[in-house]
Structure formats: C-alpha cells, structure tokens
Design an enzyme around this catalytic site. Sequence first.
Site, PDB file in Angstrom:
ATOM      1  N   SER A  60      37.763  13.464 -48.526  1.00 11.50           N
ATOM      2  CA  SER A  60      36.898  12.641 -49.370  1.00 11.50           C
ATOM      3  C   SER A  60      36.819  13.271 -50.757  1.00 11.50           C
ATOM      4  O   SER A  60      37.381  14.347 -50.990  1.00 11.50           O
ATOM      5  CB  SER A  60      35.505  12.548 -48.759  1.00 11.50           C
ATOM      6  OG  SER A  60      34.876  13.802 -48.895  1.00 11.50           O
ATOM      7  N   LYS A  61      36.094  12.614 -51.637  1.00 12.84           N
ATOM      8  CA  LYS A  61      36.003  13.065 -53.039  1.00 12.84           C
ATOM      9  C   LYS A  61      35.570  14.533 -53.169  1.00 12.84           C
ATOM     10  O   LYS A  61      35.940  15.201 -54.109  1.00 12.84           O
ATOM     11  CB  LYS A  61      35.008  12.185 -53.800  1.00 12.84           C
ATOM     12  CG  LYS A  61      35.581  10.834 -54.164  1.00 12.84           C
ATOM     13  CD  LYS A  61      34.805  10.241 -55.343  1.00 12.84           C
ATOM     14  CE  LYS A  61      35.367   8.912 -55.752  1.00 12.84           C
ATOM     15  NZ  LYS A  61      34.822   7.791 -54.990  1.00 12.84           N
ATOM     16  N   ARG A  62      34.773  14.983 -52.202  1.00 12.67           N
ATOM     17  CA  ARG A  62      34.329  16.391 -52.247  1.00 12.67           C
ATOM     18  C   ARG A  62      35.502  17.356 -52.295  1.00 12.67           C
ATOM     19  O   ARG A  62      35.395  18.472 -52.761  1.00 12.67           O
ATOM     20  CB  ARG A  62      33.580  16.767 -50.958  1.00 12.67           C
ATOM     21  CG  ARG A  62      32.328  16.198 -50.718  1.00 12.67           C
ATOM     22  CD  ARG A  62      31.618  16.635 -49.463  1.00 12.67           C
ATOM     23  NE  ARG A  62      32.278  16.292 -48.228  1.00 12.67           N
ATOM     24  CZ  ARG A  62      32.714  17.155 -47.360  1.00 12.67           C
ATOM     25  NH1 ARG A  62      32.628  18.443 -47.602  1.00 12.67           N
ATOM     26  NH2 ARG A  62      33.268  16.753 -46.230  1.00 12.67           N
ATOM     27  N   HIS A  63      36.634  16.909 -51.703  1.00 16.65           N
ATOM     28  CA  HIS A  63      37.793  17.798 -51.619  1.00 16.65           C
ATOM     29  C   HIS A  63      38.667  17.734 -52.869  1.00 16.65           C
ATOM     30  O   HIS A  63      39.680  18.398 -52.939  1.00 16.65           O
ATOM     31  CB  HIS A  63      38.646  17.436 -50.395  1.00 16.65           C
ATOM     32  CG  HIS A  63      37.921  17.589 -49.100  1.00 16.65           C
ATOM     33  ND1 HIS A  63      37.586  16.517 -48.313  1.00 16.65           N
ATOM     34  CD2 HIS A  63      37.464  18.687 -48.457  1.00 16.65           C
ATOM     35  CE1 HIS A  63      36.963  16.950 -47.235  1.00 16.65           C
ATOM     36  NE2 HIS A  63      36.863  18.254 -47.297  1.00 16.65           N
ATOM     37  N   GLY A  64      38.295  16.885 -53.831  1.00 16.54           N
ATOM     38  CA  GLY A  64      39.117  16.750 -55.035  1.00 16.54           C
ATOM     39  C   GLY A  64      39.647  15.335 -55.145  1.00 16.54           C
ATOM     40  O   GLY A  64      39.059  14.401 -54.599  1.00 16.54           O
TER      41      GLY A  64
END
Length: 363
Positions: A256-260
């Site tokens: 998800s976006k948290r990972h980049g």
Amino acid sequence: MASNNNSVKISNPRVRFAPSPTGELHIGSARTALFNYLFAKRYGGTFVLRIEDTDKVRNTQESLKNLVDGMNWLGIHWDEGVDENNPLDSSKDRGDFGPYLQSARWQNQLNAAVKLIELGHAYDCDCPPQETFGTGKCKCYDRQKELHDIPHEEKSIKFRINPGPPVVVHDLIRGEVMFRREDIQDFVIVRPGGLPTYNFAVVIDDAAMEMTHIIRGEDHLSNTPKQILVYEALQLKVPEFAHIPLIHGPDGSKMSKRHGAVTVHEYKNEGFLPEAFVNYLARLGWNDDTDREIYSLADLEELFNLKQVSSSPACFDREKLLWFNGKYIRELSDEELFEKSLPFLGKYVKPDDLNESTRKWLL
Ligand code: GLU
C-alpha cells in the site's frame, strides 16, 4: 492437491483484464494485466480489455485514461476491447464480443437475472441490506407473489444458495480450494433500481465473451464460489480460474501507499524504464525454475506459464527494481539514454532549445 487442469493442453485461450476505472493503475493490477497478456501470447490466444465501469460514483474518465496510458507505457496491448483513444465510445470497440464497457452490457445481464428467477435460482427481495447481513438467509423467498408487484426501485434480486456439496474451485495456481455452501450467503445480483452487482455481471460478461481462463488477484478468490454457482445455475461453461497471490510490502503486509510508490505512473515519472519494470513485474511471482533474471517482453511471451507462478505472496523490493532498471539503462546506447533522459532534464534544457552543440555537449 494440484489440479489436473495443469496438464491439459491449452490452445487459443481467451482471457481478459477487467479493471474498474476508479483510480490509478496499481502495480498489482498491472501485474494481473501482464500475466493475462503473457498467457494469451504464450498459447496463441486473445487478450481482452473490458472496463468494469459499474461503480458510477467512483468511476472517472481520468482514471480510464490513466489506465490506458499505463498499459501502453508497459507495452501491454490488447487484441480486443475498448478503443484506446475513445474508451467510452462503444462504436469504436475492437472485436466481435463487444460492447467492452460493462455498463453497456446491462440488458444482457438483466435478462440473465430474469432467467434465474424463472429457473428458481433467484428471487425478489425487499429486505434492507442490514437486516439480512450476517444471517445469510432472508425470508423473502416465501413471499414471491406479494413481492412480484413491488416496483423494481424498491427491491433487489438475490441469488439463492441451495444446500448441497461444497463448491470446489480448481485453481491453476492454488490447486483445489473448497467452500462450504453454509458459509455462502444468498447474495444480491441486481440492486434496487436495476444495477447488476459485480459478482453477477462478471459471470454474464465472461460467459458472453467466451472467456476460457480467469486470471486475477487472489483477493477475488472468495468471490469465485458464488460465480461458479451462477455459471452452473445458468448451465454455462465454467472457465478455468487462476488466482495470483497478492503483492506484499517489505513488512509482509499487503502493498500500500505506506510502502512507497504503488502506481505505474509514479514509477514512470521517477524514470524507470518500462522494459525494466515489466521484467521486474513478471518476476514478482513467476520464474522459469532457473536463476535467470533478465527477460524481455518477447522472452516472456514465449516462456510464461501459470504452473510456474508461485502460490505464496510476492514481496515488493524496491532495491531489486532499481537493480533491474540499472541493468536496462546500462544496455542503452548513449543516444538512447540521452533521448530517454531528456524529459527529466527539463529544468536545465528545453527540448525546443536543443541545438547541435548543446546536444553534443550533453551527450
Ligand atoms: N473489476 C474487478 C476488479 O478490478 C475485476 C475482477 C475480475 O477480474 O473478475 O477487481
């Protein structure tokens, strides 16, 4: 247990990528598109792009354009489907199984729902969704005469799960997966007002388009028993299924976006080469049982098969993607590298101002 289907000879399959245009092209969806494309190429089949645009609230034209651009950038071209310049105009569709916009196939889906009612597999229902949620069965089936006269705006059509043996999904990647009917609830196939739901429309469209293999993300596996029951109730041929494991981030949770960066456009804008990106995407879950890492799209079209797709989640590794990008960049000639770098040099040099001497100097 692995399915016997793996050993069946595959010829001229029909497969599709069926995105909902509700956001940017996510790397997981791009990989699903790629695997479908490669499967079609490998076995001399047809790759179809169908747009599942039934979520009127979340669909946007911009995301449809983004999707088409993303696929073009990756080099994943479809044989049949919406027109890339006019995806909303069905008269421009390519192929004999159109229209390729799901919303334009509405009448066909409703006819199938009426047929299911006639066959006793579906029924009118006026329960508010929250009342049936969790209990599975609602009592509407016994009140059909009374419900018949209620306008369609006020009732939905539900598919009835009859008692019976477990529903078995013969998955080409995961083997046999069983679902007990007791765990499957009667489900809405047409919403009040007449809009068919995903689990229903997808079956009617896939059957009408003569899809032979449904290759999609594992997040859809729990939908598959419902879809199989609809195929069976309408006596339609059940296609083969292959559910691709999801892409996880380095911490093991769903990417998800948290990972980049999670969309194809972000990687494009960062300067990744499409060849490197496609190579990396293919290796996220597939390998040909050797140590080889570098594959062009043409190599993949020759070698890809579903038997070699892993059944465990693929872990996204940005360092590895950078490594692939470096490999491909080093293969470029100076001229090629120069051309591909130009869009990123915009701050320093405008392509229009480029004269021979600046060009030479930059090279
Ligand atoms: N529109 C669905 C999605 O984007 C398609 C799923 C399927 O391939 O059946 O997830």
